[in-house]
Design a protein around this motif. Structure first.
Motif, PDB file in Angstrom:
ATOM      1  N   GLN A  71       0.841  -1.184   0.000  1.00 52.94           N
ATOM      2  CA  GLN A  71       0.000   0.000   0.000  1.00 52.94           C
ATOM      3  C   GLN A  71       0.879   1.238   0.000  1.00 52.94           C
ATOM      4  O   GLN A  71       1.691   1.437   0.913  1.00 52.94           O
ATOM      5  CB  GLN A  71      -0.938   0.037   1.210  1.00 52.94           C
ATOM      6  CG  GLN A  71      -1.900   1.204   1.170  1.00 52.94           C
ATOM      7  CD  GLN A  71      -2.883   1.215   2.324  1.00 52.94           C
ATOM      8  OE1 GLN A  71      -2.577   0.830   3.445  1.00 52.94           O
ATOM      9  NE2 GLN A  71      -4.114   1.647   2.054  1.00 52.94           N
TER      10      GLN A  71
ATOM     11  N   MET B 152      -2.316   5.072  -4.022  1.00 54.60           N
ATOM     12  CA  MET B 152      -2.314   3.938  -4.959  1.00 54.60           C
ATOM     13  C   MET B 152      -3.253   2.815  -4.530  1.00 54.60           C
ATOM     14  O   MET B 152      -3.397   1.822  -5.237  1.00 54.60           O
ATOM     15  CB  MET B 152      -0.898   3.371  -5.087  1.00 54.60           C
ATOM     16  CG  MET B 152       0.125   4.361  -5.584  1.00 54.60           C
ATOM     17  SD  MET B 152      -0.153   4.802  -7.288  1.00 54.60           S
ATOM     18  CE  MET B 152       0.282   3.293  -8.121  1.00 54.60           C
ATOM     19  N   GLY B 153      -3.857   2.926  -3.402  1.00 58.56           N
ATOM     20  CA  GLY B 153      -4.692   1.836  -2.922  1.00 58.56           C
ATOM     21  C   GLY B 153      -3.828   0.633  -2.590  1.00 58.56           C
ATOM     22  O   GLY B 153      -2.650   0.757  -2.269  1.00 58.56           O
ATOM     23  N   LEU B 154      -4.394  -0.542  -2.687  1.00 52.14           N
ATOM     24  CA  LEU B 154      -3.664  -1.786  -2.439  1.00 52.14           C
ATOM     25  C   LEU B 154      -3.329  -2.446  -3.770  1.00 52.14           C
ATOM     26  O   LEU B 154      -4.201  -2.576  -4.632  1.00 52.14           O
ATOM     27  CB  LEU B 154      -4.496  -2.758  -1.607  1.00 52.14           C
ATOM     28  CG  LEU B 154      -4.420  -2.599  -0.104  1.00 52.14           C
ATOM     29  CD1 LEU B 154      -5.301  -1.461   0.345  1.00 52.14           C
ATOM     30  CD2 LEU B 154      -4.818  -3.871   0.591  1.00 52.14           C
TER      31      LEU B 154
ATOM     32  N   PHE C  19     -12.510   1.597   1.385  1.00 45.90           N
ATOM     33  CA  PHE C  19     -12.161   0.951   0.131  1.00 45.90           C
ATOM     34  C   PHE C  19     -13.289   0.022  -0.316  1.00 45.90           C
ATOM     35  O   PHE C  19     -13.855  -0.708   0.504  1.00 45.90           O
ATOM     36  CB  PHE C  19     -10.905   0.086   0.291  1.00 45.90           C
ATOM     37  CG  PHE C  19      -9.646   0.857   0.534  1.00 45.90           C
ATOM     38  CD1 PHE C  19      -9.228   1.135   1.829  1.00 45.90           C
ATOM     39  CD2 PHE C  19      -8.870   1.284  -0.519  1.00 45.90           C
ATOM     40  CE1 PHE C  19      -8.048   1.838   2.063  1.00 45.90           C
ATOM     41  CE2 PHE C  19      -7.698   1.990  -0.293  1.00 45.90           C
ATOM     42  CZ  PHE C  19      -7.291   2.259   0.998  1.00 45.90           C
TER      43      PHE C  19
ATOM     44  N   PHE D  14      -8.958  -3.723  -5.744  1.00 46.84           N
ATOM     45  CA  PHE D  14      -9.336  -2.638  -4.836  1.00 46.84           C
ATOM     46  C   PHE D  14      -9.390  -1.295  -5.554  1.00 46.84           C
ATOM     47  O   PHE D  14      -8.579  -1.009  -6.437  1.00 46.84           O
ATOM     48  CB  PHE D  14      -8.327  -2.544  -3.689  1.00 46.84           C
ATOM     49  CG  PHE D  14      -8.493  -3.624  -2.657  1.00 46.84           C
ATOM     50  CD1 PHE D  14      -8.002  -4.904  -2.888  1.00 46.84           C
ATOM     51  CD2 PHE D  14      -9.155  -3.374  -1.468  1.00 46.84           C
ATOM     52  CE1 PHE D  14      -8.166  -5.911  -1.950  1.00 46.84           C
ATOM     53  CE2 PHE D  14      -9.320  -4.365  -0.525  1.00 46.84           C
ATOM     54  CZ  PHE D  14      -8.828  -5.626  -0.765  1.00 46.84           C
ATOM     55  N   GLY D  15     -10.342  -0.474  -5.140  1.00 46.25           N
ATOM     56  CA  GLY D  15     -10.325   0.921  -5.534  1.00 46.25           C
ATOM     57  C   GLY D  15      -9.237   1.655  -4.773  1.00 46.25           C
ATOM     58  O   GLY D  15      -8.617   1.098  -3.861  1.00 46.25           O
ATOM     59  N   LYS D  16      -9.005   2.909  -5.127  1.00 46.67           N
ATOM     60  CA  LYS D  16      -7.934   3.682  -4.497  1.00 46.67           C
ATOM     61  C   LYS D  16      -8.319   4.204  -3.122  1.00 46.67           C
ATOM     62  O   LYS D  16      -7.469   4.717  -2.398  1.00 46.67           O
ATOM     63  CB  LYS D  16      -7.507   4.839  -5.396  1.00 46.67           C
ATOM     64  CG  LYS D  16      -6.706   4.420  -6.610  1.00 46.67           C
ATOM     65  CD  LYS D  16      -6.209   5.603  -7.392  1.00 46.67           C
ATOM     66  CE  LYS D  16      -5.099   5.253  -8.373  1.00 46.67           C
ATOM     67  NZ  LYS D  16      -5.374   4.143  -9.261  1.00 46.67           N
ATOM     68  N   GLY D  17      -9.577   4.074  -2.763  1.00 44.71           N
ATOM     69  CA  GLY D  17     -10.014   4.491  -1.437  1.00 44.71           C
ATOM     70  C   GLY D  17     -10.596   5.887  -1.428  1.00 44.71           C
ATOM     71  O   GLY D  17     -10.241   6.745  -2.249  1.00 44.71           O
TER      72      GLY D  17
END
Lengths: 115, 109
Positions: free
Chosen positions: A37, A41-43, B88, B99-102
């Protein structure tokens, strides 16, 4: 029932050093994952395993190796650390997709800094 | 290749007001997950949505899934400070989750 645990929690490496991150789960999950992480960039998935003795590449596998010798453990190795590998690393596990889905359960993370 | 987009990426909320986060994805999937992450902490599972029309609620949060529109929403009712975190969404694809970037939520008094 500890869930997913990761060792170590923090680590500082010099460029070129090697290290191994350990992930352990006590939920008898078949699937395990390593993510990194980074801010904004998110995961991103590094490698994953669908069972003991099997591993596969994810989105960003370069510079990392993994091993799954025991069902409950999933190791992530950095053979020659680079500053670009400074990140927070999360391990996760899940059961195979079933009628309850394949929800992933995450460990607490390892904060790695490469100087 | 499955792509997951969340919006907004940042949301400053006032206490007591309602807000919605959107999660769009690019290819067919029938499973979607919402996670919460507090600063410096791990990801905590909030909702598991496994069918078109699924709706789940927990406290001030409600999540829904429209697989035909490839859209999930996370609705916040009467925001409170405790909801400040990054949320997320994650969409199932070929045995993995993308996953999205949040969305970073901040609740101000």
């Amino acid at each position: 029932n500890a869930g997913v645990t990761q060792t170590p929690k923090f680590r500082v490496l010099k460029t070129g050093q090697s290290m191994t991150l350990l992930c352990a789960q006590d939920m008898n999950h078949e699937y395990m994952y390593w993510y990194r992480q980074d801010p904004g960039m998110g995961l991103r998935l590094i490698h994953y395993s669908v069972g003991e003795g099997t591993t596969a590449k994810g989105e960003v596998p370069d510079g990392y190796n993994v091993s799954r010798l025991k069902k409950q453990n999933f190791l992530l190795g950095l053979e020659s650390a680079a500053p670009s590998q400074t990140s927070v690393y999360f391990c996760a596990s899940s059961a195979p997709l079933g009628f309850l889905g394949d929800e992933q359960f995450f460990g607490p993370g390892t904060r790695l800094t490469v100087l | 290749e499955l792509k997951v987009e969340q919006n907004p990426l940042f949301l400053s909320m006032q206490e007591g007001k309602n807000y919605t986060i959107y999660c769009n994805y690019s290819t067919t999937s029938d499973r979607l997950y919402w996670y919460r992450q507090d600063p410096g902490k791990s990801l905590e599972s909030l909702f598991v949505l496994l069918s078109n029309g699924a709706v789940k609620q927990e406290g001030r949060l409600m999540a829904s899934l429209d697989t035909k529109a490839r859209l999930s929403t996370l609705h916040i009712t009467a925001a409170v400070h405790d909801l400040s975190a990054t949320y997320f969404c994650a969409v199932g694809s070929q045995g993995n989750l993308i996953f999205g970037k949040g969305t970073k939520l901040s609740v101000k008094p």
